[in-house]
Design an enzyme around this catalytic site. Structure first.
Site, PDB file in Angstrom:
ATOM      1  N   TYR A 141      50.561  42.667 -42.027  1.00  0.00           N
ATOM      2  CA  TYR A 141      52.045  42.676 -43.161  1.00  0.00           C
ATOM      3  C   TYR A 141      52.259  44.466 -43.240  1.00  0.00           C
ATOM      4  O   TYR A 141      51.945  45.237 -43.931  1.00  0.00           O
ATOM      5  CB  TYR A 141      51.266  42.218 -44.640  1.00  0.00           C
ATOM      6  CG  TYR A 141      52.125  42.042 -45.427  1.00  0.00           C
ATOM      7  CD1 TYR A 141      53.458  42.307 -44.908  1.00  0.00           C
ATOM      8  CD2 TYR A 141      51.579  41.926 -46.524  1.00  0.00           C
ATOM      9  CE1 TYR A 141      54.983  42.000 -46.252  1.00  0.00           C
ATOM     10  CE2 TYR A 141      53.246  41.662 -48.000  1.00  0.00           C
ATOM     11  CZ  TYR A 141      54.213  41.617 -47.791  1.00  0.00           C
ATOM     12  OH  TYR A 141      54.959  41.083 -48.387  1.00  0.00           O
ATOM     13  N   LYS A 169      53.813  40.637 -40.334  1.00  0.00           N
ATOM     14  CA  LYS A 169      55.080  39.962 -40.980  1.00  0.00           C
ATOM     15  C   LYS A 169      56.155  41.542 -41.108  1.00  0.00           C
ATOM     16  O   LYS A 169      54.948  42.743 -41.410  1.00  0.00           O
ATOM     17  CB  LYS A 169      53.948  39.624 -42.338  1.00  0.00           C
ATOM     18  CG  LYS A 169      55.279  39.311 -43.346  1.00  0.00           C
ATOM     19  CD  LYS A 169      54.688  38.885 -44.661  1.00  0.00           C
ATOM     20  CE  LYS A 169      55.315  38.700 -45.756  1.00  0.00           C
ATOM     21  NZ  LYS A 169      55.135  38.086 -46.580  1.00  0.00           N
TER      22      LYS A 169
END
Length: 300
Positions: A141, A169
């Site tokens: 992330y 992400k």
């Protein structure tokens, strides 16, 4: 084939019930949370992501955090995937959360670089190596706004070499990075991280959306994702553009409160947040109500 953790996975908001004995007078309402996870999957979402920043993981006790993950895994069953947030201050904490997620039956984990510490390149690589060693598919992330650590495309390409790292992400807000990541790390699934850049990211080759506002609009969000993946730009834009004013709240400091308000607005249950998140100030509420009204009216 390794699970790529793509499709529409909802970073789930966590409902609380009033309880004087619980931290801040609020305890996670696990029954309501299970129902919410089920509702999202029943409305076409591929899966759910408990214990993300939207799930207020940093405001939970360790016991609560694990119970939330278990509740999501049980509620979804065989009908979707569960990608558990394993964010931690250091590699030992993140790895420990990943071990618990594996034990509890998660399909994958979502992991920030070390939180609360501006890690250097070597420390970032070590962090993800430890988490990936647990054996579950890992979605890295990148959220440089909150962590102050920017996982640039060249660094992501290095992280992608770690076994079990399958997706990233991307929440930098820079849509130019999508193609660069795909060039430098072709094996990695790129996942749209910011709701108000979803269509742009999908058109540039992202194959998933780890999402906030689908807590409010799951069916329509899946429809948007499908249209984008089919390359049906005209229909996708028609659906997306009236939603973007609401979606922009996903990139604001008050995104948790805003998404919970959105849930309340459409007749679901969002409810309050635990500290440090307080209620929205009146001018934010007024703007958010206007943005939600526009979104809801466009979907009629």
């Amino acid at each position: 084939m390794t699970e790529k953790l793509d499709g529409v996975i909802v970073a789930t908001a966590l409902p609380y019930a009033e309880d004087a004995a619980a931290p801040a007078g609020l305890r996670p309402d696990l029954d309501r949370y299970a129902e919410h996870c089920r509702w999202l999957v029943d409305n076409g979402c591929r899966g759910v992501g408990p214990n993300g920043s939207l799930g207020e993981y940093s405001s939970l006790t360790d016991d609560e955090r694990r119970q939330v993950a278990k509740t999501a895994i049980e509620a979804v069953g065989d009908d979707g995937i569960v990608v558990v947030g394993v964010h931690g201050v250091g590699a030992h904490q993140a790895r420990s959360w990943a071990e618990k997620a594996a034990e509890d039956g998660a399909h994958g984990v979502l992991c920030l670089p070390p939180t609360m510490y501006r890690a250097n390149r070597g420390e970032v690589i070590h962090h993800f190596t430890e988490v990936a060693a647990v054996g579950l598919p890992v979605m890295v992330y990148n959220n440089p706004i909150d962590t102050k650590v920017d996982l640039t495309p060249d660094l992501i390409a290095e992280i992608a070499q770690i076994e079990n790292v399958v997706a990233v992400k991307e929440f930098s807000g820079d849509v130019r990075r999508i193609l660069e990541i795909r060039e430098l790390a072709p094996t990695l699934a790129v996942i749209a991280g910011a709701d108000d850049l979803t269509l742009e990211a999908l058109l540039m080759g992202a194959t998933g959306w780890f999402a906030g506002f689908p807590n409010v609009f799951p069916k329509e969000s899946v429809q948007l994702f499908d249209l984008a993946m089919q390359g049906n730009l005209q229909e996708a834009r028609k659906l997306y553009e009236p939603l973007v004013a609401a979606f922009r709240w996903d990139s604001r400091v008050e995104f948790v409160q805003a998404i919970k308000y959105g849930m309340d607005y459409v007749g679901r249950y969002g409810g309050p947040c635990r500290p440090p998140r307080g209620p929205l100030v009146p001018e934010h509420l007024a703007q958010l109500e206007q943005d939600m009204k526009k979104a809801v009216e466009s979907l009629v």
